[in-house]
Design a protein around this motif. Sequence first.
Motif, PDB file in Angstrom:
ATOM      1  N   ILE B  69    -105.171  45.294 -14.978  1.00 21.78           N
ATOM      2  CA  ILE B  69    -106.226  44.138 -15.266  1.00 21.78           C
ATOM      3  C   ILE B  69    -107.391  44.550 -15.496  1.00 21.78           C
ATOM      4  O   ILE B  69    -108.100  43.508 -15.966  1.00 21.78           O
ATOM      5  CB  ILE B  69    -106.136  43.437 -13.577  1.00 21.78           C
ATOM      6  N   PHE B  72    -109.137  42.843 -18.766  1.00 22.21           N
ATOM      7  CA  PHE B  72    -110.021  41.525 -18.696  1.00 22.21           C
ATOM      8  C   PHE B  72    -111.570  41.886 -18.510  1.00 22.21           C
ATOM      9  O   PHE B  72    -112.269  41.223 -19.063  1.00 22.21           O
ATOM     10  CB  PHE B  72    -109.409  40.734 -17.392  1.00 22.21           C
ATOM     11  N   ALA B  73    -111.861  42.705 -17.595  1.00 19.12           N
ATOM     12  CA  ALA B  73    -113.235  43.123 -17.426  1.00 19.12           C
ATOM     13  C   ALA B  73    -113.786  43.743 -18.535  1.00 19.12           C
ATOM     14  O   ALA B  73    -114.865  43.695 -19.106  1.00 19.12           O
ATOM     15  CB  ALA B  73    -113.461  44.001 -16.274  1.00 19.12           C
ATOM     16  N   ALA B  76    -112.835  40.682 -21.768  1.00 18.06           N
ATOM     17  CA  ALA B  76    -113.086  39.211 -21.622  1.00 18.06           C
ATOM     18  C   ALA B  76    -114.302  38.768 -21.026  1.00 18.06           C
ATOM     19  O   ALA B  76    -115.206  38.010 -21.847  1.00 18.06           O
ATOM     20  CB  ALA B  76    -111.757  38.658 -20.752  1.00 18.06           C
ATOM     21  N   SER B  77    -114.464  39.356 -19.874  1.00 17.35           N
ATOM     22  CA  SER B  77    -115.710  38.784 -19.137  1.00 17.35           C
ATOM     23  C   SER B  77    -116.950  39.393 -19.830  1.00 17.35           C
ATOM     24  O   SER B  77    -118.157  38.731 -19.853  1.00 17.35           O
ATOM     25  CB  SER B  77    -115.767  39.307 -17.752  1.00 17.35           C
ATOM     26  N   SER B  78    -116.897  40.693 -20.421  1.00 20.14           N
ATOM     27  CA  SER B  78    -118.191  40.880 -21.136  1.00 20.14           C
ATOM     28  C   SER B  78    -118.392  40.035 -22.339  1.00 20.14           C
ATOM     29  O   SER B  78    -119.658  39.677 -22.723  1.00 20.14           O
ATOM     30  CB  SER B  78    -118.030  42.398 -21.670  1.00 20.14           C
ATOM     31  N   MET B 234    -116.323  51.224 -19.174  1.00 16.41           N
ATOM     32  CA  MET B 234    -116.501  49.703 -19.130  1.00 16.41           C
ATOM     33  C   MET B 234    -117.826  49.105 -19.312  1.00 16.41           C
ATOM     34  O   MET B 234    -118.173  48.155 -20.142  1.00 16.41           O
ATOM     35  CB  MET B 234    -116.286  49.229 -17.831  1.00 16.41           C
ATOM     36  N   ALA B 275    -112.109  32.742 -20.549  1.00 16.53           N
ATOM     37  CA  ALA B 275    -111.308  33.208 -19.161  1.00 16.53           C
ATOM     38  C   ALA B 275    -110.067  32.579 -19.188  1.00 16.53           C
ATOM     39  O   ALA B 275    -109.334  32.968 -19.115  1.00 16.53           O
ATOM     40  CB  ALA B 275    -112.130  32.773 -17.976  1.00 16.53           C
ATOM     41  N   PHE B 279    -106.996  35.091 -19.085  1.00 15.58           N
ATOM     42  CA  PHE B 279    -106.302  35.256 -17.865  1.00 15.58           C
ATOM     43  C   PHE B 279    -104.775  35.417 -18.153  1.00 15.58           C
ATOM     44  O   PHE B 279    -104.131  36.294 -17.499  1.00 15.58           O
ATOM     45  CB  PHE B 279    -106.895  34.379 -16.982  1.00 15.58           C
ATOM     46  N   VAL B 282    -103.556  38.562 -19.861  1.00 18.27           N
ATOM     47  CA  VAL B 282    -103.675  39.806 -19.096  1.00 18.27           C
ATOM     48  C   VAL B 282    -102.534  39.900 -18.259  1.00 18.27           C
ATOM     49  O   VAL B 282    -102.017  40.940 -17.963  1.00 18.27           O
ATOM     50  CB  VAL B 282    -105.300  39.875 -18.557  1.00 18.27           C
ATOM     51  N   MET B 283    -102.566  38.841 -17.534  1.00 16.56           N
ATOM     52  CA  MET B 283    -101.701  38.669 -16.193  1.00 16.56           C
ATOM     53  C   MET B 283    -100.293  38.930 -16.837  1.00 16.56           C
ATOM     54  O   MET B 283     -99.197  39.612 -16.247  1.00 16.56           O
ATOM     55  CB  MET B 283    -101.790  37.224 -15.695  1.00 16.56           C
TER      56      MET B 283
END
Lengths: 71, 498
Positions: B69, B72-73, B76-78, B234, B275, B279, B282-283
């Motif tokens: 997971i 994602f960090a 995606a979230s960046s 990261m 997201a 999401f 990635v999931m």
Amino acid sequence: MKYVLYFLLGLLYLLHNDLFLWNDECLIHGIPSGLAYHLAFCVAATLLMTALTYFAWPEGLEVDSEKDSAV
Amino acid sequence: MILAVIIIYFAAVLFIGSISVRLFRNTGEDYFVATRTIGPFVLFMSLFGTHMTAFTILGASGEAYHTGIGVFALMASSSALVVPSIFFFVGPRIWSLGKRFGYLTQIQFFRDRWDSSALGLVLFVVLMAFLLPYLLIGVMGGGTTLNQITGGLIPEWLGGLIVCGVVLIYVTTGGMRGTAWVNTFQTLVFMIFGALAFYIIVKNMGGLTQAMNQVSLEHPELLVREGKIQPLEMLSYTLIPLSAGMFPHLFIHWLTSSKAENFKFTIRLYPISIAFVWFPSVMLGVLGTLNFPDLKGAAANSVLIRMIEMHAPGVLAGLLAAGVVSSVMNSLDSQVLAIGSMFTQDILEHYGWISKKNERQHVLLGRIFVATFVALSYLLSLFTNRSIFRLGIWCFTGFASLFPLIIAALFWKRSNKYGAFASIFSVIALWLFFFLKAGNDQNYTLGGTGIMPVVLMITVSSLVLIVVSLLTPALSEDRIKKFFPQTTKFSASSPVEA
């Protein structure tokens, strides 16, 4: 207001580094906690971006067609 | 049945592209930037669709399959924070300058800003070199998708050829307007069917909680970042999305807006949309380890397609595959259009090989270059074998390292062409050094610390830009006033270029 939002932007950038969840295996409604945190991070980014467009939008950017000129 | 759905989907794409032709004005400005008439919704859809690539849809799920997971960090979230910030600080300002001075490419902007023809040529070569791997991601992703979803009926080489052919038709005929309309349609398709794919697959696996409990029993290491991603890695990854500020294919979309206000819609919706797309990707990569436990290396890039095949029957599988193909074509079309635009405007017109006033000639040559580059990318994709995700990272690293250029051009009056040249050459040198040093090590970081090469490259390119600019003559006051109308005079100690 503009500078408060810029500060929040910097703060959110720092909060991206969630070292406190680095090794947390717990699931929240089937979503790993590390992933749930970053989903919430995206929501926070949405709110901040919305605030920036309302309170810190740069002025003087619009250009009338009559002012066009070629390179 | 799946093949029939895919064929119908391609027909729908071509139909939308053909409608846009009716509005075509047969001018270079219309072909390349839709005469700057694009509204907020289409601007958002085309920017978002262009930014989300096979790298996102296929590469991210493949990487999540191996890494878990944390992907994602990492990306995606960046991106959810960095990319809309770029759109906020850079996008509307570039649009405004583009509208005032008639720019059709980013090279025209840099060339004009720093008053250097040679700088434009160097930048042209560098941008093309970084863009080509990115194009290959799209072509390879398209081939893999069609191959997997048709159960091998369409070989990868033919899948890539079909994707290239469809893109070629609607980009050459419809230009930017056709591309933006098709992008809007395709972005809706991949967002809707991506969410649908996730829902159906998770439901078939007994629900999200049950499926993830199974993952935590079989692969608990995929639910955490310990042992998979280093904290410094990261942190460094947050610099990779800066590449969006220098992508020629995003830049060209910025210029299409009818007004600066249109950017607000994109900036507000971008983080949550990222997201929404990442999401499920990635999931499903993580959940794929339950159904397909033995995928090695780049083979994991096909995990999403395999999951769709396994869990979604007939027509639905075709629709879901169409969603994946959409994401592939969405980027490919804007990239080839940007390339066509750069060749026509920055080489042929700038060096006087075609007349500035012959609009039809501009359109014709733009089309020829688009077709040539699609063909070239296709041929190269047949011989490229690296993981889609890693190929993307090297490309993004190059673009991100050039990001200081656009910041200096927009916000620093004292920057000049010498600083810009030095910065670009530092990026070329460091990129080649790290690319060769990394070799086949897909997890290469500086001295194994977790710090990615992009950190050093951006630091060096920024410092070089600042130091060399300060040591060399400033631009003429007229040039500075053109870009900073409110400017005050430099101090007497600042040298000024004649």
